[in-house]
Scaffold this motif. Structure first.
Motif, short mmCIF file in Angstrom:
data_model
loop_
_atom_site.label_atom_id
_atom_site.label_comp_id
_atom_site.label_asym_id
_atom_site.label_seq_id
_atom_site.Cartn_x
_atom_site.Cartn_y
_atom_site.Cartn_z
N GLY A 21 0.77 -1.16 -0.07
CA GLY A 21 0.19 0.04 0.06
C GLY A 21 1.00 1.22 0.04
N LEU A 22 2.13 1.16 -0.42
CA LEU A 22 3.03 2.22 -0.26
C LEU A 22 3.45 3.02 -1.72
N GLY A 23 2.92 2.40 -2.89
CA GLY A 23 2.99 2.73 -4.19
C GLY A 23 1.95 2.25 -5.21
N ASP A 24 2.25 2.67 -6.42
CA ASP A 24 1.22 2.13 -7.42
C ASP A 24 1.69 2.30 -8.79
N ARG A 25 1.30 2.35 -9.88
CA ARG A 25 1.91 2.17 -11.26
C ARG A 25 2.39 3.58 -11.64
N THR A 26 1.94 4.43 -10.86
CA THR A 26 2.36 5.91 -11.36
C THR A 26 4.03 6.05 -10.59
N GLY A 27 4.18 5.37 -9.53
CA GLY A 27 5.51 5.56 -8.87
C GLY A 27 5.40 5.24 -7.24
N PHE A 28 6.64 5.62 -6.68
CA PHE A 28 6.44 5.29 -5.22
C PHE A 28 7.47 6.54 -4.59
N LEU B 297 17.19 7.37 -19.02
CA LEU B 297 15.60 6.71 -18.71
C LEU B 297 14.43 8.13 -18.88
N ARG B 298 15.24 9.07 -18.10
CA ARG B 298 14.31 10.51 -18.02
C ARG B 298 14.05 11.01 -19.29
N ASP B 299 15.21 11.23 -20.06
CA ASP B 299 15.28 11.80 -21.46
C ASP B 299 14.41 11.06 -22.35
N ASP B 300 14.29 9.59 -22.26
CA ASP B 300 13.47 9.00 -22.99
C ASP B 300 12.08 8.83 -22.85
N GLY B 301 11.84 9.57 -21.78
CA GLY B 301 10.45 9.66 -21.20
C GLY B 301 9.79 8.35 -20.51
N LEU B 302 10.82 7.66 -20.02
CA LEU B 302 10.65 6.37 -19.38
C LEU B 302 10.33 6.31 -18.00
N LEU B 303 11.24 7.01 -17.03
CA LEU B 303 11.17 7.23 -15.55
C LEU B 303 11.87 8.37 -15.31
N THR B 304 11.50 8.83 -14.10
CA THR B 304 12.02 10.04 -13.43
C THR B 304 12.18 9.69 -11.91
N PHE B 305 13.53 9.95 -11.57
CA PHE B 305 13.94 9.68 -10.19
C PHE B 305 14.52 10.96 -9.78
N GLN B 306 13.64 11.77 -8.98
CA GLN B 306 14.00 12.99 -8.48
C GLN B 306 13.26 13.39 -7.10
N LYS B 307 14.20 14.11 -6.27
CA LYS B 307 13.40 14.65 -5.12
C LYS B 307 12.85 13.41 -4.21
N GLY B 308 13.54 12.23 -4.06
CA GLY B 308 13.14 11.14 -3.17
C GLY B 308 11.83 10.48 -3.77
N ARG B 309 11.64 10.60 -5.23
CA ARG B 309 10.49 9.90 -5.66
C ARG B 309 10.86 9.28 -7.05
#
Length: 244
Positions: A170-177, A204-216
């Motif tokens: 219950g701490l995440g979903d398909r949008t992220g965590f 991965l971010r530039d390809d529009g797949l995943l972003t890992f910023q500011k603890g998320r």
């Protein structure tokens, strides 16, 4: 303190076994000794004899092996609902160390408590065996990450796996965590340098797949990211109770 029905461990074990009142009562006994730890605290150290087992309620930890030259290999990260040092209850000495990454709340469980629970609640014992087997499956997948996947594939796969595990409790979903890990943590887990991890995350971010910023961690395109990683959740075995 949260009720046993709300605990991450209950949510996790209920994925495999429909727990009855007796199972829940036994689980509640596991939570009698609550402890708090600060980031950086070594909760379990390699070579320790007769260590306690912990059940993580809040926060993140990592299990790792330290090499003679000071290099560290992170074996896995532990999130709420995970056991810390469960295997050590059966071994004479602990084969790895566990360190708190964030402030942690955990329940300390003695090996005798676990053995007593196995005798009293066999369905619960089966669920705990499932959790241990699932942990092993996760480590096997990490071995494949390091041995055969490209840097982009292994990073994507690893973060998708963490997302699926967080969603289960219950701490995440398909949008992220929310994720407290640094690039140095990821480097020690993925067998890459921190500089390489930074470059992979940027790709991965530039390809529009995943972003890992500011603890998320944000899954910007879950379908394409899953395809890139070849991510199949079957090894996590979290599609619903097998035993009802």
């Amino acid at each position: 303190m949260m009720s046993i029905l709300e605990s991450p461990l209950t949510r996790k074990l209920s994925t495999f076994v429909a727990l009855g009142d007796g199972d829940l009562e036994t689980l509640a006994r596991f939570h009698r000794r609550r402890r708090s730890f600060l980031p950086g605290h070594e909760m379990i150290h390699e070579g320790q004899k007769e260590p306690s087992v912990f059940i993580l309620a809040k926060g993140w930890a990592c299990s790792y092996k330290l090499l003679p030259d000071g290099e560290r290999q992170i074996v896995d990260f532990q999130i709420p609902g995970d056991f810390l040092g469960l295997r050590s209850a059966l071994l004479r000495t602990t084969d790895h160390s566990v360190e708190a990454i964030t402030p942690i709340e955990a329940s300390e469980v003695l090996a005798s408590d676990i053995f007593e629970a196995f005798a009293r609640a066999p369905r619960l014992a089966t669920a705990i065996l499932w959790a241990a087997s699932r942990d092993e499956a996760v480590v096997v997948e990490h071995l494949v990450d390091i041995g055969r996947r490209t840097a982009e594939e292994r990073t994507a796969h690893f973060l998708l796996e963490l997302g699926a595990r967080m969603e289960l409790v219950g701490l995440g979903d398909r949008t992220g965590f929310d994720c407290p890990l640094t690039q140095y943590h990821l480097a020690d887990a993925l067998g890459l340098s921190a500089v390489h991890v930074n470059r992979v995350l940027r790709t991965l971010r530039d390809d529009g797949l995943l972003t890992f910023q500011k603890g998320r961690v944000t899954f910007d395109d879950f379908s394409r990211l899953t395809a890139l990683a070849g991510f199949d959740t079957s090894y996590l075995d979290q599609d619903g109770p097998l035993l009802r």
